[in-house]
Write a protein that holds these residues in place. Structure first.
Motif, PDB file in Angstrom:
ATOM      1  N   HIS A 181       8.347  -8.365   1.491  1.00 16.34           N
ATOM      2  CA  HIS A 181       8.913  -7.042   1.243  1.00 16.34           C
ATOM      3  C   HIS A 181      10.233  -7.141   0.474  1.00 16.34           C
ATOM      4  O   HIS A 181      11.201  -7.713   0.973  1.00 16.34           O
ATOM      5  N   HIS A 197       5.764  -9.485   6.206  1.00 17.49           N
ATOM      6  CA  HIS A 197       4.867  -8.864   7.187  1.00 17.49           C
ATOM      7  C   HIS A 197       3.479  -8.753   6.584  1.00 17.49           C
ATOM      8  O   HIS A 197       3.328  -8.840   5.372  1.00 17.49           O
ATOM      9  N   HIS A 232      -0.052  -7.037   5.204  1.00 19.05           N
ATOM     10  CA  HIS A 232      -0.363  -5.788   4.506  1.00 19.05           C
ATOM     11  C   HIS A 232      -1.816  -5.391   4.746  1.00 19.05           C
ATOM     12  O   HIS A 232      -2.444  -4.722   3.927  1.00 19.05           O
ATOM     13  N   HIS A 247       6.615  -1.677  -4.358  1.00 22.80           N
ATOM     14  CA  HIS A 247       6.559  -3.142  -4.433  1.00 22.80           C
ATOM     15  C   HIS A 247       6.991  -3.631  -5.818  1.00 22.80           C
ATOM     16  O   HIS A 247       6.798  -2.933  -6.819  1.00 22.80           O
ATOM     17  N   HIS A 249       4.091   3.291  -1.608  1.00 20.94           N
ATOM     18  CA  HIS A 249       3.561   3.926  -0.397  1.00 20.94           C
ATOM     19  C   HIS A 249       4.653   4.368   0.552  1.00 20.94           C
ATOM     20  O   HIS A 249       5.825   4.027   0.403  1.00 20.94           O
TER      21      HIS A 249
END
Ligand code: C2O
Ligand code: CU
Length: 459
Positions: free
Chosen positions: A103, A142, A144, A394, A440
């Motif tokens: 991230h 993390h 996805h 992203h 998102h």
């Protein structure tokens, strides 16, 4: 005042090697265990991560079945230096497929860990992530895939990319701030959609705050007058967290995308999910403890405070209170935009059938948005559903230009920005990382129910 030992160490390490490749070791970061770097090459950091089921005890007397990287919740700290190559040998020992997303890191899209590009890693399989770290800052990692469940269960960790010459005299601390929704037995509350649960209606708000994986505040010792650097990330599924420091003079010195050109003071920082802040903290010695408090707004307009960190004072060798010599960061230019993208966040349906949309489409039915790379770009993010949404893009950084037409002063580069409901936020990005990128809502239950789209940045 005594010369501080770390300075001596820095000098010693600098003289020791005849080989110019010998680098000063990375400064330690208190609060998290770092994963060992198994590659001796100075500009390569190679680590192994395994995701597997295990159990933890968040609340005394209860056991929580968790999913963990290397047996730790949060996962181990990954640290490297800007410009290094990071190699992560990942093994999935979970009962379901997963990926790792980095991230905030501007990696190539094939290494971004999103199922639209990378086939998820099946149970028992491995994947080797490898990329160069282009930016210094505080990031996190993390899954996805089914992130609303996998992150909540414990798959989350901090990734710190140090500056080329990190300040050795500044104590660094990491704080991974999370909230989880546990039932009375300590287990995670069901992941089936249950909008009758008051904490789940608009995303999964937790009932238990975790500070580096514990409900108790992290303990420490600080020295009056000696500056520290605290790195904060909000890894909750849904809840926006505020943070305040007590017993110290403190400033914001970094945000999502690294150091800010002008550190600034504020009463408290607001962390939508995914957001990071780096704080410079200088204990004043006027109170007998220094603390990091998570503050949550009350219905009455006040604040409930929960200590995430409490430290006693060590007066043996106090400092002068002088801020550290932060290396200069040039302000980011903001040329006139040459292209524009509009994303409207909305919802439709209700109850357990609710769908969250971007530009009237859910993920899967969406039309990818196309923009040219390396081009000044205006991003207009509109909120039409009256719900708050932390927008995350992203692969790029952006600046926050205005809210509802009013210019804002939110300095620095971001990858996450909070829409507070019924508002419009204008962002600026150079779109300097070509590829296919997720855009998102970072409320993971909203994302799972459609609120994701793809931005294609064309070379
Ligand atoms: Cu923190 Cu799409 O991710
Ligand atoms: Cu949302």
């Amino acid at each position: 005042m005594m010369t501080r030992l770390t300075t001596l160490f820095l000098v010693a390490a600098g003289c020791a090697g005849s080989d110019s490749d010998v680098l000063v070791p990375l400064p330690p970061i208190a609060g998290l265990t770092a994963v060992p770097d198994t590659d001796a090459t100075p500009d390569v950091v190679e680590v192994s991560l395994t995701a597997a089921e295990m159990s933890a005890s968040f609340v005394e007397g209860t056991t929580t079945p968790v999913w963990a990287y290397n047996g730790q919740v949060p996962g181990p700290l990954i640290q490297a230096r800007v410009g290094d190559t990071l190699i992560v040998n990942f093994t999935n020992d979970l009962p379901e497929p997963t990926t790792i997303h980095w991230h905030g890191l501007r990696v190539p899209d094939v290494m971004d860990g999103v199922p639209a590009i990378q086939d998820p890693v099946q149970p028992g399989d491995s994947f080797r992530y490898e990329f160069v770290l282009p930016d210094a800052g505080t990031f996190w990692y993390h899954p996805h895939v089914r992130a609303h469940e996998q992150i909540e269960r414990g798959l989350q960790g901090m990734l710190v990319v140090h500056e080329a010459e990190p300040l050795q005299d500044v104590t660094q601390r990491a704080f991974v701030l999370d909230d989880v929704l546990l039932d009375e037995s300590g287990a995670f509350y069901t992941f089936d959609v249950d909008n009758s649960h008051p904490l789940q209606v608009h995303g999964r708000n937790g009932n238990t705050l975790l500070f580096n994986g514990r409900t108790e505040p992290v303990q420490g010792t600080v020295t009056p007058g000696i500056p520290e650097r605290w790195r904060l990330v909000n890894t909750a599924n849904t809840r926006t967290l505020w943070a305040e420091v007590r017993g110290a003079r403190w400033r914001v010195v970094g945000v999502d995308g690294g150091r800010v050109s002008e550190p600034y003071t504020t009463e408290r920082v607001r962390l939508p999910v995914g957001r990071r802040y780096d704080l410079e903290v200088i204990p004043t010695g006027r109170e007998d403890e220094v603390a990091l408090d998570v503050a949550l707004p009350t219905a009455e307009g006040g604040w409930d405070r929960y200590s995430a960190f409490t430290a006693t004072l060590d007066w043996t060798d106090p400092g002068t209170g002088t801020p550290p010599p932060w290396p200069v960061v040039e302000p980011e230019p903001r040329p006139e935009p040459e292209q524009e993208v509009v994303l409207t966040f909305d919802g439709r349906g209700g109850g357990t059938n609710i769908e969250w949309t971007i530009n009237d489409e859910v993920w899967g039915q969406h039309d990818p948005l196309e923009v040219r790379a390396h081009t000044p770009t205006r991003l207009v993010i509109r909120e039409a559903s009256r719900a708050a949404h932390p927008f995350h893009l992203h692969g790029q950084f952006f600046q926050v230009v205005s809210r509802n037409g009013q210019p804002v002063d939110e300095p620095g580069l971001f990858d996450t920005v909070l829409l507070t409901g019924d508002d419009e936020v204008e962002l600026f990005s150079m779109m300097d990382n070509p590829g296919r990128w997720m855009a998102h809502c970072h409320i993971l239950e909203h994302a799972a129910r459609g609120m994701m789209t793809e931005m294609v940045v064309l070379e």
